[in-house]
Design an enzyme around this catalytic site. Structure first.
Site, short mmCIF file in Angstrom:
data_model
loop_
_atom_site.label_atom_id
_atom_site.label_comp_id
_atom_site.label_asym_id
_atom_site.label_seq_id
_atom_site.Cartn_x
_atom_site.Cartn_y
_atom_site.Cartn_z
N GLU A 174 0.85 -1.19 0.00
CA GLU A 174 0.00 0.00 0.00
C GLU A 174 0.88 1.25 0.00
O GLU A 174 1.89 1.30 0.72
CB GLU A 174 -0.91 0.00 1.23
CG GLU A 174 -1.84 1.18 1.32
CD GLU A 174 -2.77 1.10 2.52
OE1 GLU A 174 -3.35 2.14 2.89
OE2 GLU A 174 -2.90 0.00 3.11
N GLU A 224 -2.29 10.65 2.90
CA GLU A 224 -3.39 10.77 3.85
C GLU A 224 -3.35 12.17 4.47
O GLU A 224 -2.34 12.57 5.04
CB GLU A 224 -3.28 9.71 4.94
CG GLU A 224 -3.39 8.29 4.37
CD GLU A 224 -3.05 7.22 5.39
OE1 GLU A 224 -3.84 6.27 5.53
OE2 GLU A 224 -1.99 7.33 6.04
#
Length: 603
Positions: A69, A73
């Site tokens: 991943e 964010e």
């Protein structure tokens, strides 16, 4: 048979209850997965505590042992931070908090991830800001889908304190682009090693490319539902809502979250963007015995700053608010609300803080930064070394034994002025150089690049980093820690006051007759209103520039009276021709100064 039926009913009830959370978020993901490439997005996040808006790639084949991943964010608790992460097999995190000199929730910005066999790099507005090249990069090999989501994590330490009054929250996505990794054969990205494959401007939902998520997971306080993905005005909007008011709608009136008095100002934080006219109307606020001199809606569009006189800090002060509207269309009007105003408790200099520890040796105990505290950390875990361990290079061993690691920020409220700052460190865990490396930003400026405590002084040895004559003009000394390798660390802080009385230039426009506020709606399609609060009657000139600095529109407004005026712009140039979509800068000036802000025009 009845017992079997009852068991089945209970079983399915338990399953449903796990996916019937009180809040609803959204996630959009590609149908296809990609191995290597450059992944770009342009988006505007949601600045609300406890909320996360993201752009990332993810291998959804299952199993922590296969985890791949790559994240961007943006945590709603911060106004100057973007978080990057590469998560590798074993669900191992490699986190970097990136200091930025803008608020990610106020304007759109371009973000990108370059993923190659040799490195992963992150970009903001076209510039590379961080790169990982460690051995973990070789484990990121699985094809990943491109995803975006908005949700409210259960982790308070990471996301901040969740308050249900912050819904609805919206994140706006302008486009996504994918470039294949084509070394020595591309025409874009680093060393022209990438080739454009496709892009989506989000004018409508493309089912051939995207899917809308319908799941949740542990650590997520919401369910993802398709109805909270909305396409409007050239944007894909991800919505975080309660279980009733779904989609891109705001039917809830604004709500005040807290109020604080500091340096002759009362600050009120609301849960959402406010209408600049009603939120700065003197008659909408009542404080007994207090004189209101001026009211300003700050850049985040959620915080109201009220300059006051005759504020008595020896008694409990309350403020009543009414008739304040939000920025929704149509606007929601707040009924009368009351809050108790928290008083500031100014620190005594020199300020000494035992980060990660208790009050000792004249140092203050560590605490979390909140609206009603004078100093504190954001994120991180407190730890300490055994009391018998000796720390070289100091006679304050106790301070260097306590620490807070994975720390992101430390903020201290101080009067405007100049300060000397000492940051105290000790490596009590890693025993080799290069194991822990991080950057330090002070007042949004890089102060120390690639600090390696062990590399500087070795194991269990005090290391101090000092800065002198730091200017504070907004009442807050801000320290930001950004990891390069492994996690960040801080043991202690000492702040000495050098001088006071530095002019706060952030409000200089008030001294010259006007205060420029953020346009609304923003982004807009058709026309937008630019509020200007006039303190003295005057002539004002409005100018509109594109991102190249080319003037596209100008208009003179004469003999404007005292009060708030709304200047209108409909997206045209001086000849009446409609301009293209994009970022524009509006400038308002009088005979003394000019102020400018950014806005997004969407045709």
């Amino acid at each position: 048979m009845k017992k079997i039926a009852l068991i089945i009913i209970i079983f399915f009830s338990l399953i449903c209850s796990n996916y019937a959370k009180d809040f609803k978020g959204a996630e959009l993901r590609t149908n296809s997965a990609y191995t290597y490439g450059r992944f770009e997005v342009r988006y505007k996040s949601a600045q609300k505590d406890g909320v996360l808006a993201s752009f990332f790639t993810y291998y959804d084949g299952g199993g922590t042992e296969n985890w791949n991943e790559l994240d961007i964010e943006i945590m709603g608790r911060y106004n100057n931070d973007v978080q990057f992460n590469a998560i590798t097999p074993g669900q191992t995190n490699h986190v970097r908090h990136q200091n930025v000199n803008f608020n990610p929730s106020v304007d759109f910005h371009n973000y990108a991830i370059e993923w190659t066999p040799q490195y992963v790099a992150w970009f903001i507005d076209g510039s590379e800001v961080y790169r990982q090249t460690g051995s973990h990069i070789a484990t990121i090999t699985r094809a990943q889908k491109i995803m975006m989501n908005i949700w409210n994590p259960t982790s308070v330490g990471w996301a901040g304190v969740w308050n249900q009054n912050v819904v609805p929250a919206f994140a706006y996505y302008d486009f996504v682009k994918y470039y294949a990794y084509t070394p020595n054969a591309g025409n874009y990205g680093t060393n022209n090693n990438f080739t454009y494959i496709w892009g989506d401007e989000f004018n409508s939902f493309d089912a051939n490319r995207w899917s809308k998520a319908t799941h949740t997971f542990d650590g997520n306080n919401c369910d993802f539902i398709p109805g909270n993905i909305v396409y409007k005005d050239g944007c894909m909007i991800l919505c975080l809502t309660d279980a009733t008011n779904l989609g891109y709608v705001d039917k809830l009136a604004p709500a005040p979250m807290w109020a604080r008095y500091e340096n002759n100002n009362v600050y009120i934080r609301f849960n959402e963007d406010l209408d600049p006219v009603s939120s700065t109307n003197n008659s909408n606020y009542i404080m007994s015995g207090v004189t209101v001199n001026s009211i300003e809606l700050m850049e985040d569009n959620k915080t109201v700053k009220i300059n006051v006189s005759n504020f008595n800090t020896s008694v409990t002060n309350n403020i009543i608010m009414m008739n304040i509207k939000d920025a929704a269309v149509p606007a929601n009007n707040m009924s009368a609300k009351a809050l108790t105003i928290a008083n500031s408790n100014p620190l005594t200099f020199p300020v000494k803080i035992n980060v990660g520890g208790n009050s000792i040796l004249g140092y203050l105990a560590d605490t979390e930064f909140k609206y009603n505290t004078e100093y504190g950390y954001s994120e991180g875990t407190a730890a300490s070394t055994s009391s018998g361990v000796q720390i070289a290079g100091t006679d304050e061993d106790e301070i260097y034994r306590a620490e807070r690691y994975y720390i992101t920020k430390y903020d201290v409220r101080v009067p405007n002025g100049k300060y000397n700052l000492k940051l105290m460190f000790c490596e009590n865990y890693f025993t080799a150089a290069g194991s822990r490396v991080f950057d330090i930003f002070v007042q949004n400026q890089l102060a120390k690049n690639n600090l390696d405590i062990f590399g500087e002084v070795g194991f269990r040895t005090a290391y101090n980093f000092t800065l002198e004559n730091i200017d504070v003009t907004d009442g807050l000394l801000k320290i930001h820690f950004c990891a390069e390798v492994s996690e960040t660390l801080l043991n202690g802080i000492v702040i000495e006051q050098v001088s006071t009385g530095v002019e706060d230039k952030s409000n200089s426009s008030l001294n010259y007759g006007f205060n420029l506020l953020q346009n609304y709606p923003n982004p807009f399609n058709g026309s937008t209103k630019i509020p200007v609060k006039i303190n003295d009657s005057s002539d004002l000139k409005l100018k509109i520039y594109n991102v190249l600095g080319e003037e596209k529109y100008s208009k003179l407004y004469t003999n404007l009276s005292v009060g708030t005026h709304e200047l209108i712009w409909n997206g045209t140039d001086n000849s009446g021709m409609t301009l293209s979509s994009g970022l524009y800068i509006y400038e308002v000036s009088d005979n003394h100064i000019s102020n400018c802000k950014k806005m997004i025009y969407l045709k």
